[in-house]
Design a protein around this motif. Structure first.
Motif, PDB file in Angstrom:
ATOM      1  N   TYR A   1       0.836  -1.195   0.000  1.00  0.00           N
ATOM      2  CA  TYR A   1       0.000   0.000   0.000  1.00  0.00           C
ATOM      3  C   TYR A   1       0.874   1.249   0.000  1.00  0.00           C
ATOM      4  O   TYR A   1       1.957   1.274   0.592  1.00  0.00           O
ATOM      5  CB  TYR A   1      -0.959  -0.007   1.203  1.00  0.00           C
ATOM      6  N   LEU A   2       0.367   2.283  -0.691  1.00  0.00           N
ATOM      7  CA  LEU A   2       1.057   3.560  -0.826  1.00  0.00           C
ATOM      8  C   LEU A   2       2.422   3.446  -1.499  1.00  0.00           C
ATOM      9  O   LEU A   2       3.167   4.408  -1.513  1.00  0.00           O
ATOM     10  CB  LEU A   2       1.261   4.216   0.550  1.00  0.00           C
TER      11      LEU A   2
ATOM     12  N   LYS B   1       4.746   1.944  -0.251  1.00  0.00           N
ATOM     13  CA  LYS B   1       5.606   2.210   0.888  1.00  0.00           C
ATOM     14  C   LYS B   1       6.700   1.149   1.058  1.00  0.00           C
ATOM     15  O   LYS B   1       7.849   1.461   1.363  1.00  0.00           O
ATOM     16  CB  LYS B   1       4.735   2.227   2.141  1.00  0.00           C
TER      17      LYS B   1
ATOM     18  N   GLU C   1      -6.859  -6.006  -2.625  1.00  0.00           N
ATOM     19  CA  GLU C   1      -7.320  -4.804  -3.288  1.00  0.00           C
ATOM     20  C   GLU C   1      -6.669  -3.548  -2.693  1.00  0.00           C
ATOM     21  O   GLU C   1      -6.208  -2.685  -3.408  1.00  0.00           O
ATOM     22  CB  GLU C   1      -8.838  -4.711  -3.073  1.00  0.00           C
ATOM     23  N   ASP C   2      -6.616  -3.500  -1.343  1.00  0.00           N
ATOM     24  CA  ASP C   2      -6.053  -2.316  -0.693  1.00  0.00           C
ATOM     25  C   ASP C   2      -4.558  -2.470  -0.387  1.00  0.00           C
ATOM     26  O   ASP C   2      -3.965  -1.614   0.242  1.00  0.00           O
ATOM     27  CB  ASP C   2      -6.833  -1.995   0.580  1.00  0.00           C
TER      28      ASP C   2
ATOM     29  N   THR D   1      -2.924  -4.228   1.679  1.00  0.00           N
ATOM     30  CA  THR D   1      -2.490  -4.306   3.071  1.00  0.00           C
ATOM     31  C   THR D   1      -2.096  -5.728   3.450  1.00  0.00           C
ATOM     32  O   THR D   1      -1.455  -5.955   4.459  1.00  0.00           O
ATOM     33  CB  THR D   1      -3.597  -3.850   4.037  1.00  0.00           C
ATOM     34  N   TYR D   2      -2.522  -6.683   2.675  1.00  0.00           N
ATOM     35  CA  TYR D   2      -2.064  -8.048   2.883  1.00  0.00           C
ATOM     36  C   TYR D   2      -1.853  -8.699   1.521  1.00  0.00           C
ATOM     37  O   TYR D   2      -2.279  -8.155   0.503  1.00  0.00           O
ATOM     38  CB  TYR D   2      -3.026  -8.858   3.759  1.00  0.00           C
TER      39      TYR D   2
ATOM     40  N   ASP E   1       0.277 -10.546   6.490  1.00  0.00           N
ATOM     41  CA  ASP E   1      -0.013  -9.150   6.754  1.00  0.00           C
ATOM     42  C   ASP E   1       1.227  -8.351   6.362  1.00  0.00           C
ATOM     43  O   ASP E   1       2.342  -8.678   6.762  1.00  0.00           O
ATOM     44  CB  ASP E   1      -0.311  -9.005   8.260  1.00  0.00           C
TER      45      ASP E   1
ATOM     46  N   ASP F   1       2.097  -5.328   7.292  1.00  0.00           N
ATOM     47  CA  ASP F   1       2.683  -4.556   8.384  1.00  0.00           C
ATOM     48  C   ASP F   1       3.616  -5.359   9.281  1.00  0.00           C
ATOM     49  O   ASP F   1       4.709  -4.913   9.596  1.00  0.00           O
ATOM     50  CB  ASP F   1       1.573  -3.935   9.229  1.00  0.00           C
TER      51      ASP F   1
ATOM     52  N   TYR G   1      -3.071   3.681   5.498  1.00  0.00           N
ATOM     53  CA  TYR G   1      -2.936   2.701   4.421  1.00  0.00           C
ATOM     54  C   TYR G   1      -3.236   3.304   3.053  1.00  0.00           C
ATOM     55  O   TYR G   1      -3.078   2.653   2.040  1.00  0.00           O
ATOM     56  CB  TYR G   1      -3.888   1.524   4.668  1.00  0.00           C
TER      57      TYR G   1
ATOM     58  N   ILE H   1      -6.125   4.071   1.744  1.00  0.00           N
ATOM     59  CA  ILE H   1      -7.225   3.377   1.062  1.00  0.00           C
ATOM     60  C   ILE H   1      -8.177   4.407   0.469  1.00  0.00           C
ATOM     61  O   ILE H   1      -8.658   5.309   1.155  1.00  0.00           O
ATOM     62  CB  ILE H   1      -7.998   2.471   2.041  1.00  0.00           C
TER      63      ILE H   1
END
Lengths: 341, 719
Positions: free
Chosen positions: A159-160, A162, A201-202, A204-205, A219, A221, B688, B690
């Motif tokens: 995500y991002l 990052k 989709e986002d 994050t995982y 995950d 993070d 995040y 989103i």
């Protein structure tokens, strides 16, 4: 509904991808030509010609303006999606196994192979979107395979944009800061080569598949394993479905072992697992070789699988797919619904 | 001042220190008597006969090596009945003792050879005390109750699952995951693991030997040291264990500290086959491998066969059968083997035999059957042989025989001999079945001639029916495309009971089968017909006493019905549980490379459980001893079956619902965890990055493509 067969490649598929809207499917194979198809009817829109070797990977930006390919001819090419024109070629020391745009379309990532004394690296470049034929060939970042690590097989942006998360040959996954390249953490996730990494989709995982006959969700993070899916054959790809809480796994008996087994034992099926309960809930037959890549439509309405047999099969989900629910889910939904009122 | 080098001539010989050289080249004086043998039991003869006697004895003793010196002491003009012999080396001594000790010189005289050292050690008084010292017995070690698994309240069966290097013992829980009896053990065995025939002990194979396990928690009970052991077998009453290793037994040297605790005596040197007493853990008897078996690639196993009650054990040699009495210290019955020319195979009756002629209280007889092939003018023969009387009870003569297989019915009422015969041209083979009826007067033999070659024969346990798989011999056809037939046989029911001799008739044939395996339930009635090996494996479950529709054939007490079938590609084994309620089929990595695992069926062929296990090797049911219930008890159970089954159904239901509950709870927990994870992510949207995905298609442009195709254009002129 009958699946759509995309017959256009002469050799085994290496990657298939939907664009953001899901109307186009991009495919690459060992036959040096990248193709783009309409996902709705399976018509081929065009091809991207220019590579001299197997194309290992393809990615398309979120605006479907540019697409990027990585090849065994030691190069990475940027193409104009609409015309098929090669805009720029990034030359590399070794073959390029993975390419990806970052979520904002202004950086790209390449995973290069570890051969001929080169350590194998994850390289990022800045993309000049205004004059795409003029690109800066100095990498933003070059993360060589660190001491104590096996070579990187797959990588992707979180995500991002990052972090960069990479999967290694020995089943380890590692996480890097996408701007500094610093190693943040690593964990031994599997016992065999990590064959694919795909983000939710986002972002994050993410899900990774492995030759050790399993796949797992981690995950981003904290690199903690959230789910694990056990299969009975080496897995080459894994995808997360939007809308429904499923994952799709593809793989099969190694091509070299196939001749020693009967057709029904090759396990050349796409397997659906429930993402939360880790149970296998269904299989889709069709390919007659191992599945090399699986991609799911961004709106979760279909999926495409590219096989060792040279075909891409696009399956549209039917009503029963959307209706399938565990009793626990139904009760939980009912409860939530009651709570709202 | 200069130092002058001393000249060699100046040094006197006496001044040189030679001790190092002397030490190096010293010749040890042989003062031991290791090369001497005392030969006892020689004839006492007058002095005049000494040269003749010396000549005879030296010639005999030279068989073991060159005799260096020979001395026969005299007293009062007569020999004293013994002599001293010196050999060239100690090896000759060993050889001489092994070959000649106990050798009969003539009717009256038997030679006894002893090492000089032994004579000195034992015979000279004072060296060994005459007083008897009570050997100290090791304290009694209590073991767990070895049959504890039979006390399971639900009467469940146990099995072992062997995958990779791990072996675990489990209770059969039908469709639920098997319940571990003990924590699965990594490296429990280095080869395979096996239960004894009545299930009391489990045996694991290791490079150093065998370990025996038993009791509630499978504790280690005994160790049997036999390096590189390959094959093991048991006596039917599980008193003895038989092991075979390619490495011969080597005695540690006499003065070695291990020698005292070494379980084998010098007579076992070089032997490869050991019979162990399981209860004591000590060897009961060892055998050398017969020379003709030393070089065979695939060992015939078992090499020795037991009578049904462990009383006798027999092994086959070229042209002879050696029978040993276990009660008499495994000594050879009548001190000599039974001479049977060209014997090929033999089989003990699996139960005691009651002949028509034997009286009420006569003990059950031990019977074995053997066969010999055609040779010269002799026909091939199958014979029934009684032990210990060594009486041949019945023989039949056969000709044009290529092979015979002996199949005893489990109650030893019948012996079926499958005779593979060839036509005169020797091109095709067909089978005959010869039936010996042991309970009838004078043991009549009935013959069934078949056109095809029988490749599998199975008696129904506890019954008088049998099933065969036969393969039609089609000359010139590709054998892989020839389909097999499965044929069911039962005795014909005849009205006139008194005169009727039992006659078997085929009452059902399943044609065009690819099956190769027959497995009867341990208590009969149910049969699994399977094809094992390859990718086209399958199982079919049959009931031989189906009590629904009428039987197709009224002449037999049987009604075959297919209950269920299942395909199982890659299946390598199939086995009934000892109670006959379940069937396990599995695919072992030992013979099939991929998709290993097992399936569990009930007796009616309903699939209860399937598990794919990577590196799955073996599924081993734990056998049960024979039931202790009397006929009356069993009848009572049968009568109240309805009540019992209601109870069992209830237990099953409870088991089902409890596991279903657990599953639901587990899923609920997983769902909650996931929802919490997503909620946490949603709560930190900013972090995040989103972006809410808009689901209205505002920015989506729908392009509709209308394609028109002109199929046909015709022009018509309208006037």
């Amino acid at each position: 509904m009958r699946p759509i067969m995309l017959k256009g490649h002469e050799r085994s598929l290496t990657q298939v991808k939907y664009n953001k809207e899901g109307d186009l499917i991009f495919t690459v194979a060992k036959d040096k030509i990248a193709s783009v198809w309409y996902s709705y009817n399976g018509e081929r829109v065009g091809t991207y010609n220019g590579h001299q070797g197997t194309i290992w990977s393809i990615d398309v930006d979120s605006k479907s303006e540019f697409c990027l390919t990585g090849s065994a001819d030691f190069s990475m090419k940027l193409w104009e999606v609409s015309t098929g024109r090669c805009l720029f070629t990034f030359d590399q020391d070794t073959s390029v196994r993975r390419v990806e745009f970052d979520p904002y379309d202004n950086r790209i990532l390449a995973v290069t192979d570890k051969v001929m004394g080169f350590p194998g690296s994850i390289i990022t470049y800045k993309i000049n979107r205004d004059s795409p034929t003029q690109q800066d060939t100095t990498p933003l970042l070059k993360i060589d395979t660190k001491e104590g690590f096996e070579k990187v097989s797959v990588a992707g942006f979180s995500y991002l944009g990052k972090y960069i998360v990479a999967g290694h040959q020995d089943g380890t996954i590692s996480k890097y800061d996408a701007t500094t390249g610093a190693l943040i953490g690593s964990v031994k996730a599997h016992e065999g080569l990590i064959t694919d990494i795909q983000f939710s989709e986002d972002k994050t995982y993410f899900i990774i598949s492995s030759k050790d006959k399993s796949a797992s969700i981690y995950d981003v993070d904290n690199l903690k394993q959230l789910k694990r899916f056990e299969a009975d054959a080496p897995m080459n790809s894994a995808a997360i479905t939007p809308v429904k809480e499923f994952v799709v796994l593809g793989g099969g008996q190694e091509a070299r072992d196939v001749t020693t087994t009967a057709a029904n034992q090759g396990k050349f099926e796409a397997r659906f697992y429930h993402k939360i309960f880790e149970d296998e809930i269904g299989r889709v037959k069709g390919h007659f070789g191992p599945l090399n890549y699986i991609a799911v439509h961004p709106s979760g309405s279909s999926y495409a699988s590219g096989g060792e047999d040279g075909y891409v099969r696009v399956h549209t989900f039917e009503k029963s797919y959307y209706d399938f629910k565990y009793d626990v889910e139904v009760t939980a939904e009912a409860k939530a619904h009651a709570g709202e009122q | 001042m200069t130092l002058e080098e001393p000249k060699i001539e100046d040094i006197s010989v006496d001044d040189i220190d030679f001790s190092d050289l002397e030490e190096k080249y010293a010749v040890p004086e042989d003062t031991t008597f290791e090369r001497f043998v005392v030969v006892d039991g020689c004839p006492v003869a007058p002095e005049a006969k000494v040269p003749v006697l010396t000549k005879v004895l030296t010639k005999l003793l030279s068989q073991a090596g060159t005799v260096v010196s020979f001395h026969m002491p005299l007293a009062d003009g007569k020999t004293k009945g013994f002599c001293f012999v010196e050999y060239e080396s100690q090896q000759n001594v060993d050889k001489a003792i092994k070959a000649l000790n106990g050798k009969k010189l003539d009717v009256k005289h038997r030679l006894f050879l002893n090492r000089w050292n032994d004579v000195e050690k034992y015979a000279i008084s004072g060296n060994i005390t005459d007083e008897f010292v009570e050997p100290t017995l090791p304290p009694f070690q209590e073991t767990d109750y070895l049959k504890s698994w039979l006390q399971d309240e639900a009467g469940r069966d146990q099995f072992l699952l062997h995958k990779n290097d791990t072996v675990g013992a489990f209770w059969n829980k039908k469709k639920h995951a098997p319940e571990p009896v003990i924590e699965p053990r990594v490296g429990w065995t280095d080869g395979f693991i096996k239960f004894s025939p009545k299930g009391q002990y489990a045996f694991s194979i290791h490079p150093q030997g065998i370990q025996c396990w038993g009791g509630k928690d499978f504790k280690n009970l005994k160790r049997f040291s036999h390096p590189k052991v390959r094959l093991i077998d048991f006596s039917p009453s599980e008193r003895y264990l038989v092991t075979l290793s390619p490495d011969p037994i080597v005695l540690p040297p006499e003065d070695h500290p291990k020698r005292a605790s070494f379980p084998f005596g010098p007579e076992s040197e070089g032997h490869k086959l050991i019979i162990w007493d399981i209860a004591t853990g000590l060897p009961a008897r060892t055998f050398a491998l017969p020379p003709h078996l030393e070089k065979v690639k695939e060992m015939v196993w078992p090499l020795i066969k037991w009578s049904y009650d462990d009383k006798y054990v027999a092994r086959m040699g070229p042209n002879a059968l050696a029978i040993y009495d276990t009660a008499d210290n495994f000594s050879l019955l009548d001190k000599k083997p039974v001479k049977i020319d060209d014997i090929v195979d033999f089989e003990w009756a699996p139960a005691g035999v009651k002949f028509a002629s034997s009286k009420q209280n006569d003990p059950l007889a031990h019977v074995l059957a053997y066969w010999t092939p055609e040779s010269g003018n002799q026909t091939a023969r199958v014979a029934l042989f009684e032990v210990p009387t060594k009486k041949v009870l019945r023989t039949i003569n056969l000709f044009q025989v290529s092979d015979c297989k002996l199949h005893w019915q489990d109650k030893a009422e019948y012996l079926a001999v499958k005779v593979d015969r060839h036509t005169k041209s020797k091109k095709t083979i067909f089978s005959n079945l010869e039936f010996f009826k042991l309970n009838e007067k004078e043991i009549p033999v009935e013959k069934i001639e078949l056109k095809d070659r029988v490749i599998n024969f199975q008696w129904e346990p506890n019954g008088d029916r049998f099933v065969v798989i036969s393969k039609p011999e089609v000359v010139g056809a590709n054998q892989t495309f020839v389909k097999n037939n499965v044929e069911f046989y039962a005795p014909e029911i005849t009205k006139d009971k008194a005169s009727a001799l039992k006659k078997w008739i085929c009452f059902k044939t399943l044609a065009d089968q690819t099956s190769n395996t027959l497995k009867f339930a341990p208590k009969g009635r149910f049969l699994v017909v399977a094809r094992i090996g390859g990718s086209k494996g399958f199982l079919e479950f049959y009931d031989l006493d189906y009590n629904g529709e009428k039987s197709e054939n009224e002449n037999v007490a049987a009604n075959v019905r297919l209950l269920a079938s299942d395909e199982y590609g890659g299946m390598t084994d199939v086995e009934w549980d000892p109670s006959g309620r379940f069937v396990a089929a599995w695919s072992s990595i030992w013979t099939h490379k991929i998709e290993n695992g097992y399936r569990l069926f009930n007796f009616a062929g309903e699939l209860l459980r399937e598990e794919l296990v990577d590196g799955f090797k073996d599924f081993i049911w734990r056998p049960r001893p024979a039931s202790l219930l009397t006929g009356g008890d069993k009848k009572k159970v049968r009568k109240n079956l309805r009540e019992y089954s209601a109870q069992f159904d209830e237990t099953d239901l409870m088991e089902d619902s409890s596991s279903a509950r657990e599953l639901i709870l587990k899923r609920r927990r997983l769902l909650e965890e996931w929802t919490a994870f997503r909620a946490n992510v949603a709560a930190h949207k900013e972090q995040y990055g989103i972006v809410e995905v808009s689901h209205d298609n505002e920015d989506l442009e729908v392009i509709e493509e209308i394609k028109e195709e002109v199929l046909k254009e015709t022009e018509e002129i309208v006037e």
